[in-house]
Scaffold this motif. Structure first.
Motif, PDB file in Angstrom:
ATOM      1  N   HIS A   1       0.814  -1.212   0.000  1.00  0.00           N
ATOM      2  CA  HIS A   1       0.000   0.000   0.000  1.00  0.00           C
ATOM      3  C   HIS A   1       0.854   1.271   0.000  1.00  0.00           C
ATOM      4  O   HIS A   1       0.450   2.295  -0.559  1.00  0.00           O
ATOM      5  N   ARG A   2       2.026   1.197   0.584  1.00  0.00           N
ATOM      6  CA  ARG A   2       2.945   2.348   0.501  1.00  0.00           C
ATOM      7  C   ARG A   2       3.417   2.561  -0.936  1.00  0.00           C
ATOM      8  O   ARG A   2       3.636   3.697  -1.369  1.00  0.00           O
TER       9      ARG A   2
ATOM     10  N   GLU B   1       0.983   4.785  -2.942  1.00  0.00           N
ATOM     11  CA  GLU B   1       0.709   6.153  -2.517  1.00  0.00           C
ATOM     12  C   GLU B   1       1.046   7.212  -3.559  1.00  0.00           C
ATOM     13  O   GLU B   1       0.370   8.236  -3.657  1.00  0.00           O
TER      14      GLU B   1
ATOM     15  N   LEU C   1      -6.183   8.193  -2.186  1.00  0.00           N
ATOM     16  CA  LEU C   1      -6.416   7.568  -0.893  1.00  0.00           C
ATOM     17  C   LEU C   1      -7.632   6.651  -0.935  1.00  0.00           C
ATOM     18  O   LEU C   1      -7.683   5.622  -0.270  1.00  0.00           O
TER      19      LEU C   1
ATOM     20  N   ILE D   1      -6.569   3.334  -2.451  1.00  0.00           N
ATOM     21  CA  ILE D   1      -5.759   2.559  -1.512  1.00  0.00           C
ATOM     22  C   ILE D   1      -6.642   1.948  -0.427  1.00  0.00           C
ATOM     23  O   ILE D   1      -6.458   0.786  -0.026  1.00  0.00           O
TER      24      ILE D   1
END
Length: 320
Positions: free
Chosen positions: A60-61, A64, A69, A72
């Motif tokens: 998930h990083r 980014e 958002l 994610i």
């Protein structure tokens, strides 16, 4: 928890998607994209039992810098559901509770207003089948606040007979909860659906869905409806990013603007959880400003302002 069996990640994804498609076919494509993207990211790991919480965080990083958002957060929900499925079958010791999807709600989400509906509707002709279908979609989305999946799933047999009051209802299935609910629309929409049904019943197709593409004789895809609404929004120069779901948000705000309560929103939009209705409270800037204005210290005229500052200066002088 002790792992009972071993399974390849790609096989696990395939089996999970096959199961997922049995009760929510609309989510299949989105789930497939996210799960395959995750499988590629964690290589060279190939076994489901090799995955841990650190892999989820790292994945998930990595998203980014490329995704919103909201995307994610959706990806986190997909992975959490996926790992719960296999965790319960003893194929992974990784605890899915470690995946905490954040509910991200955009504060400046565009919504459809009644004026927007009228502007888009005015661009369409009644005597043209493609236009008639688009008119019907716009009106059904606005009148009922349906999700797009619910609209596309409506079959002719789901539509009830017209009542003595001129209104009509239909039974819709919500894919999220697998529950059937009733939706109702007004006279203008009913006139459109009566006109359309006269054409729809003459189409030679085995499909029973209400909305059928006259060229392919198959159901319309969600992407087709999205494209219609984007095109109509641009033609009407609305200067908004409108999606089919914007009608649902618009309906919620319209109910509240007309004096309805959050309970009314929950009932008419068929929310399983009442708290889902509260997210609509922040979407209308006008309603927010109207409520906030009641609790502000406002002055009726300029002389009142002058009196206030003169008295304030006198107080300051007395205490200096």
């Amino acid at each position: 928890m002790k792992i009972q069996k071993s399974i390849e990640i790609q096989n696990a994804i395939y089996s999970y998607l096959e199961w997922k498609q049995t009760h929510t076919s609309a989510a299949y494509t989105c789930y497939k994209i996210r799960l395959e993207q995750f499988a590629e990211f964690i290589q060279p790991k190939t076994k489901l039992s090799e995955v841990n919480g650190d892999d989820i965080i790292a994945f998930h990083r990595s998203l980014e810098n490329h995704y919103s958002l909201n995307t994610i957060a959706y990806s986190a929900r997909v992975l959490k559901n996926f790992f719960w499925f296999w965790h319960g079958r003893g194929f992974t010791a990784f605890n899915p509770k470690e995946i905490i999807p954040i509910r991200f709600v955009s504060a400046d989400k565009d919504i459809v207003t009644r004026e927007d509906l009228e502007d888009m509707n005015s661009l369409l002709e009644l005597n043209n089948l493609p236009d008639l279908q688009k008119k019907l979609v716009l009106h059904l989305l606005w009148d009922t606040g349906m999700r797009l999946s619910e609209l596309l799933d409506i079959k002719i047999s789901d539509i009830n007979k017209q009542g003595s009051d001129g209104l009509r209802t239909a039974k819709v299935r919500t894919r999220k909860s697998m529950r059937y609910n009733l939706v109702i629309w007004g006279a203008d929409t009913n006139e459109l659906i009566n006109r359309y049904l006269g054409i729809r019943l003459c189409m030679e197709t085995d499909h029973q869905n209400l909305l059928i593409n006259p060229k392919t004789k198959k159901s319309f895809t969600p992407r087709s409806i999205q494209r219609w609404i984007t095109e109509l929004s641009d033609m009407a120069m609305l200067d908004k990013t409108i999606t089919p779901h914007s009608f649902r948000h618009g309906k919620a705000n319209y109910i509240l603007d007309q004096g309805g309560s959050v309970r009314d929103v929950s009932a008419l939009l068929r929310h399983v959880k009442p708290e889902s209705s509260f997210q609509y409270m922040q979407l209308s800037q006008k309603r927010y400003e109207d409520v906030a204005r009641k609790y502000l210290n406002t002055f009726k005229n300029t002389s009142e302002i002058s009196t206030y500052f003169e008295s304030d200066n006198q107080l300051k002088f007395q205490f200096s």
